[in-house]
Design a protein around this motif. Structure first.
Motif, PDB file in Angstrom:
ATOM      1  N   PHE A  29     -18.262   2.884  19.350  1.00 53.41           N
ATOM      2  CA  PHE A  29     -16.884   2.937  18.829  1.00 53.41           C
ATOM      3  C   PHE A  29     -15.949   2.073  19.670  1.00 53.41           C
ATOM      4  O   PHE A  29     -15.013   1.472  19.161  1.00 53.41           O
TER       5      PHE A  29
ATOM      6  N   ALA B 157     -16.549  -1.421  18.538  1.00 51.97           N
ATOM      7  CA  ALA B 157     -15.958  -1.610  17.213  1.00 51.97           C
ATOM      8  C   ALA B 157     -14.441  -1.761  17.348  1.00 51.97           C
ATOM      9  O   ALA B 157     -13.815  -2.588  16.678  1.00 51.97           O
TER      10      ALA B 157
ATOM     11  N   MET C 253     -10.024  -9.240  16.176  1.00 46.88           N
ATOM     12  CA  MET C 253      -9.838  -9.730  14.804  1.00 46.88           C
ATOM     13  C   MET C 253      -8.390  -9.554  14.365  1.00 46.88           C
ATOM     14  O   MET C 253      -7.799 -10.441  13.741  1.00 46.88           O
TER      15      MET C 253
ATOM     16  N   ILE D 106      -7.635  -3.622   9.086  1.00 47.86           N
ATOM     17  CA  ILE D 106      -8.124  -3.942  10.445  1.00 47.86           C
ATOM     18  C   ILE D 106      -7.494  -2.987  11.458  1.00 47.86           C
ATOM     19  O   ILE D 106      -8.180  -2.372  12.264  1.00 47.86           O
TER      20      ILE D 106
ATOM     21  N   PHE E  66      -6.047  -0.133  11.023  1.00 46.96           N
ATOM     22  CA  PHE E  66      -6.470   1.258  10.825  1.00 46.96           C
ATOM     23  C   PHE E  66      -7.778   1.493  11.583  1.00 46.96           C
ATOM     24  O   PHE E  66      -7.946   2.500  12.276  1.00 46.96           O
ATOM     25  N   SER E  67      -8.702   0.511  11.459  1.00 40.83           N
ATOM     26  CA  SER E  67      -9.994   0.646  12.129  1.00 40.83           C
ATOM     27  C   SER E  67      -9.837   0.695  13.643  1.00 40.83           C
ATOM     28  O   SER E  67     -10.519   1.456  14.320  1.00 40.83           O
TER      29      SER E  67
ATOM     30  N   ALA F 142      -7.278   1.795  15.394  1.00 42.69           N
ATOM     31  CA  ALA F 142      -6.732   3.105  15.786  1.00 42.69           C
ATOM     32  C   ALA F 142      -7.761   4.218  15.585  1.00 42.69           C
ATOM     33  O   ALA F 142      -7.954   5.062  16.467  1.00 42.69           O
ATOM     34  N   ALA F 143      -8.459   4.189  14.424  1.00 38.87           N
ATOM     35  CA  ALA F 143      -9.416   5.259  14.121  1.00 38.87           C
ATOM     36  C   ALA F 143     -10.598   5.224  15.089  1.00 38.87           C
ATOM     37  O   ALA F 143     -11.019   6.261  15.605  1.00 38.87           O
ATOM     38  N   ASN F 144     -11.133   4.021  15.373  1.00 42.18           N
ATOM     39  CA  ASN F 144     -12.241   3.922  16.323  1.00 42.18           C
ATOM     40  C   ASN F 144     -11.796   4.359  17.712  1.00 42.18           C
ATOM     41  O   ASN F 144     -12.560   4.962  18.457  1.00 42.18           O
TER      42      ASN F 144
ATOM     43  N   ARG G 106      -9.548   6.652  18.431  1.00 43.99           N
ATOM     44  CA  ARG G 106      -9.507   8.114  18.460  1.00 43.99           C
ATOM     45  C   ARG G 106     -10.931   8.683  18.570  1.00 43.99           C
ATOM     46  O   ARG G 106     -11.168   9.665  19.243  1.00 43.99           O
ATOM     47  N   TRP G 107     -11.860   7.984  17.896  1.00 50.48           N
ATOM     48  CA  TRP G 107     -13.218   8.508  17.842  1.00 50.48           C
ATOM     49  C   TRP G 107     -13.967   8.326  19.164  1.00 50.48           C
ATOM     50  O   TRP G 107     -14.977   8.996  19.397  1.00 50.48           O
TER      51      TRP G 107
ATOM     52  N   PHE H 180     -14.188  11.545  20.855  1.00 47.40           N
ATOM     53  CA  PHE H 180     -15.080  12.569  20.314  1.00 47.40           C
ATOM     54  C   PHE H 180     -16.556  12.242  20.566  1.00 47.40           C
ATOM     55  O   PHE H 180     -17.417  13.088  20.391  1.00 47.40           O
TER      56      PHE H 180
END
Lengths: 51, 222, 168
Positions: C99, C102, C109, C154, C156-157, C159-161, C163-164, C167
């Motif tokens: 993650f 990513a 990018m 892009i 969103f990915s 930020a989401a990665n 956060r992940w 986890f």
């Protein structure tokens, strides 16, 4: 760069990004569902082998 | 083992009399509120769906991820509005245009944050209720809400003659600065909820047990 | 190219020591990271939603994009600096975290796409989107909207990665 060329490059890049994004998150969701299945069943699900 | 170490810690604290002296005078009333909140949290905790959400491997992560990512929409739009009201950005645009037209996307973000936040609370009700950071966060959110109402009343009361001015009047700028400051504190205290520095099982001043609403630990003092 | 040495160096640095020992400071830097994300992504969302004609329709887009630039750069500087500090605490763990990679790929990018394609296309938006007065040689409206969607995806990915990572 002419506007026509810029438009074509921009459209191509964007389409590649959107498709790539769809594939990436599609795989993430698939993996998540698989891990979820694995956590709920005693046997190892088939999908784990493909991960 | 954990309980006995907890009691030893409490016993040590009980001997430190100066800590008791800083407890508020009307402690009984405040403790009653703590007990009510604790009862409510325990009641929520009794639901199977609360435990399920907490223990679900991915569902909790998704809800928390949504809560954090929606910050960009809710506080992002709020930031744009506040920077305009501070007179440091978007100065070419009338302040009212941004305030009125960014209100909808901001409120969409707020509603998503509220729902995901409620779910996060529901998943871990007792620890959240007894988290000093969560309590501080709620206070800051209420303060930010009151501040927002005051700004709205101020703008409504004024004739908006400053609408096109690059830099709004001082009282509006103060309100915008307060808004940003309060929301920064909300985010920081929300982030700190993940830490257990001042959880009830920790050794800390008596005042902190009261402030965090550690009713069992407080009862052990009696 | 093997870049694990960067993580080894970061892991052994004084920054890593500081990040591991001062919990209070670390939590403050985490808050700065989130606040920078809010600034960066908030301004990006505003610009992209404007070009999709979702918010502030009719308000000249050039004014909005121009105003967001400075805050996007401040937000970027904030996330990168606080991110380096945060990563120093768990450098070796991150070196093998998918993650994290990513997120880094998305970040690279996002920056390149924003400064090149997005910037060029938005400055040539047609009247129907830009509301900046008629342009002599505008890009098609659908291209502008496609760029906006790709750009939002892009970030969103990223930020989401991000956060992940917490986890995983």
């Amino acid at each position: 760069m002419t506007t026509n060329t810029l438009g074509k490059i921009a459209a191509l890049c964007s389409v590649v990004i959107i498709i790539g994004w769809g594939i990436y998150w599609g795989v993430q969701v698939q993996d998540t569902m698989c891990l979820l299945e694995a956590s709920e069943s005693i046997d190892m699900p088939e999908c784990l082998e493909n991960m | 083992m954990l309980l006995s170490s907890k009691l030893i810690a409490l016993h040590q604290l009980r001997n430190i009399s100066y800590l008791r002296s800083i407890a508020p005078q009307n402690i009984e009333e405040k403790t009653m509120l703590n007990e009510l909140l604790f009862k409510f949290a325990t009641w929520l905790d009794g639901f199977q769906s609360s435990t399920n959400l907490h223990e679900a491997i991915y569902a909790y992560g998704w809800v928390e991820g949504t809560h954090v990512l929606t910050l960009t929409l809710f506080l992002g739009m709020l930031l744009v509005i506040d920077l305009r009201l501070l007179g440091v950005a978007f100065k070419e645009l009338p302040a009212s245009t941004l305030v009125e037209r960014l209100d909808k996307p901001m409120m969409v973000g707020f509603v998503i944050m509220l729902i995901s936040g409620a779910l996060l609370f529901y998943a871990i009700p007792v620890r959240s209720t007894q988290s000093i950071w969560f309590r501080v966060k709620v206070v800051f959110i209420l303060a930010a809400g009151i501040n927002a109402l005051l700004i709205r009343n101020m703008t409504r009361a004024s004739d908006m003659s400053w609408d096109n001015d690059p830099v709004p009047p001082k009282r509006i700028r103060v309100g915008a600065a307060m808004s940003l400051g309060l929301w920064i504190l909300v985010v920081a205290s929300g982030r700190n909820m993940a830490y257990d520095w001042w959880d009830c099982h920790k050794e800390m001043p008596h005042f902190m047990y009261w402030a965090a609403g550690c009713v069992n630990e407080l009862a052990a003092f009696e | 190219m093997d870049i694990v040495f960067i993580f080894e160096w970061l892991d052994a640095s004084w920054l890593s020591d500081l990040a591991r020992t001062s919990a209070g400071l670390f939590s403050m830097v985490q808050a700065v990271h989130i606040l920078s994300m809010i600034m960066l992504c908030g301004m990006i969302i505003l610009g992209d939603l404007r070009m999709l004609n979702v918010v502030l329709t009719g308000v000249p887009s050039a004014v909005i994009i121009q105003n967001t630039k400075k805050w996007i750069y401040i937000g970027l500087a904030g996330i990168i600096l606080s991110g380096i500090y945060e990563s120093s605490a768990i450098a070796m763990k991150l070196a093998t975290n998918s993650f994290f990679w990513a997120k880094m790929a998305g970040l690279a990018m996002g920056i390149i796409f924003m400064l090149s394609v997005r910037s060029a296309v938005y400055s040539r938006a047609p009247e129907v989107i830009g509301s900046n007065g008629s342009q002599s040689d505008p890009v098609d409206a659908w291209v502008v909207k496609l760029v906006a969607v790709a750009h939002l995806f892009i970030w969103f990915s990223v930020a989401a990665n991000g956060r992940w990572i917490g986890f995983s």
